[in-house]
Design a protein around this motif. Structure first.
Motif, PDB file in Angstrom:
ATOM      1  N   TYR A  51       4.355  10.250  -0.940  1.00  0.00           N
ATOM      2  CA  TYR A  51       5.249  10.585  -2.048  1.00  0.00           C
ATOM      3  C   TYR A  51       5.721  12.010  -1.916  1.00  0.00           C
ATOM      4  CZ  TYR A  51       1.652  13.102  -4.861  1.00  0.00           C
ATOM      5  OH  TYR A  51       0.713  13.982  -5.323  1.00  0.00           O
ATOM      6  N   THR A  95       2.608  10.623  -7.894  1.00  0.00           N
ATOM      7  CA  THR A  95       1.327   9.937  -7.825  1.00  0.00           C
ATOM      8  C   THR A  95       1.326   8.945  -6.677  1.00  0.00           C
ATOM      9  OG1 THR A  95      -0.195   8.510  -9.064  1.00  0.00           O
ATOM     10  CG2 THR A  95       2.146   8.183  -9.437  1.00  0.00           C
ATOM     11  N   ASN A  96       0.127   8.553  -6.255  1.00  0.00           N
ATOM     12  CA  ASN A  96       0.013   7.502  -5.247  1.00  0.00           C
ATOM     13  C   ASN A  96      -0.347   6.162  -5.886  1.00  0.00           C
ATOM     14  OD1 ASN A  96      -2.581   8.095  -5.935  1.00  0.00           O
ATOM     15  ND2 ASN A  96      -3.381   8.175  -3.865  1.00  0.00           N
ATOM     16  N   THR A  97      -0.292   6.107  -7.214  1.00  0.00           N
ATOM     17  CA  THR A  97      -0.630   4.886  -7.946  1.00  0.00           C
ATOM     18  C   THR A  97       0.585   3.979  -8.024  1.00  0.00           C
ATOM     19  OG1 THR A  97      -2.238   6.095  -9.269  1.00  0.00           O
ATOM     20  CG2 THR A  97      -1.499   3.961 -10.105  1.00  0.00           C
ATOM     21  N   ILE A  98       0.469   2.800  -7.451  1.00  0.00           N
ATOM     22  CA  ILE A  98       1.619   1.913  -7.338  1.00  0.00           C
ATOM     23  C   ILE A  98       2.182   1.519  -8.695  1.00  0.00           C
ATOM     24  CG2 ILE A  98       0.224  -0.187  -7.224  1.00  0.00           C
ATOM     25  CD1 ILE A  98       2.231  -1.233  -5.111  1.00  0.00           C
ATOM     26  N   ASN A  99       1.346   1.370  -9.683  1.00  0.00           N
ATOM     27  CA  ASN A  99       1.820   0.916 -10.985  1.00  0.00           C
ATOM     28  C   ASN A  99       2.676   1.941 -11.708  1.00  0.00           C
ATOM     29  OD1 ASN A  99       0.568  -1.551 -10.684  1.00  0.00           O
ATOM     30  ND2 ASN A  99      -1.285  -0.930 -11.759  1.00  0.00           N
ATOM     31  N   ALA A 100       2.662   3.186 -11.262  1.00  0.00           N
ATOM     32  CA  ALA A 100       3.470   4.227 -11.880  1.00  0.00           C
ATOM     33  C   ALA A 100       4.925   4.167 -11.437  1.00  0.00           C
ATOM     34  CB  ALA A 100       2.899   5.597 -11.566  1.00  0.00           C
ATOM     35  N   THR A 149      -0.926   9.113   2.754  1.00  0.00           N
ATOM     36  CA  THR A 149      -2.155   8.400   3.003  1.00  0.00           C
ATOM     37  C   THR A 149      -2.708   8.848   4.351  1.00  0.00           C
ATOM     38  OG1 THR A 149      -3.150   6.181   2.985  1.00  0.00           O
ATOM     39  CG2 THR A 149      -1.097   6.443   4.206  1.00  0.00           C
ATOM     40  N   GLU A 197       0.821  -1.207   0.000  1.00  0.00           N
ATOM     41  CA  GLU A 197       0.000   0.000   0.000  1.00  0.00           C
ATOM     42  C   GLU A 197       0.857   1.259   0.000  1.00  0.00           C
ATOM     43  OE1 GLU A 197      -2.444   0.127   3.498  1.00  0.00           O
ATOM     44  OE2 GLU A 197      -0.743   0.403   4.856  1.00  0.00           O
ATOM     45  N   PHE A 198       0.293   2.297  -0.531  1.00  0.00           N
ATOM     46  CA  PHE A 198       0.954   3.600  -0.598  1.00  0.00           C
ATOM     47  C   PHE A 198       1.033   4.231   0.781  1.00  0.00           C
ATOM     48  CE2 PHE A 198       2.048   7.741  -2.090  1.00  0.00           C
ATOM     49  CZ  PHE A 198       1.263   8.641  -1.383  1.00  0.00           C
ATOM     50  N   SER A 224       9.239   7.125  -9.471  1.00  0.00           N
ATOM     51  CA  SER A 224       8.256   7.270 -10.535  1.00  0.00           C
ATOM     52  C   SER A 224       8.542   8.542 -11.330  1.00  0.00           C
ATOM     53  CB  SER A 224       6.858   7.360  -9.932  1.00  0.00           C
ATOM     54  OG  SER A 224       5.906   7.746 -10.906  1.00  0.00           O
TER      55      SER A 224
END
Length: 122
Positions: A50, A103-108, A61, A46-47, A99
């Motif tokens: 950043y 972003t807080n998007t893990i896939n980035a 978060t 989980e994030f 990244s």
């Protein structure tokens, strides 16, 4: 790509503090936004937080906001996570990641460290 190595994890009592460091290799560190993530046993990664490339902006978060502080030193190619008032539920392996966008998007996040264990005892 950037290579990342975390350090600073350990065992701490509830209410204690810990600072994680993530050292990056390469001259392109300042081109990346940096993030911290965590993964507890049996749970998804989980994030946590950043920080933008320049360090001028941060995002957390909900569970980290007010207790954790992310910072970076581009001259030292290092990102930090200061964790205060730790709780047993903060126990996890903590990962730093890089990244091209904030972003807080893990896939980035395409580059990851190996992780450092944080254990908070009650």
């Amino acid at each position: 790509q950037v290579q990342l190595v975390e350090s600073g994890g350990g065992l701490v009592q509830a209410g204690g503090n810990l600072t994680l460091s993530c050292a990056a290799s390469g001259r392109t560190f300042s081109m990346y936004a940096m993030g911290w993530f965590r993964q507890a046993p049996g749970k998804e990664r989980e994030f946590v937080a950043y920080i933008t490339r320049s360090g001028s902006s941060t995002y957390y978060t909900n569970s980290a906001r007010g207790r954790f502080t992310i910072s970076r030193d581009n001259a030292k190619t290092t990102v930090y996570l200061q964790m205060n008032s730790l709780k047993p539920e903060d126990t996890a392996v903590y990962y730093c990641a890089a990244s091209p966008i904030a972003t807080n998007t893990i896939n980035a996040f395409g580059s990851w460290g190996q992780g450092t264990q944080v254990t908070v005892s009650s």
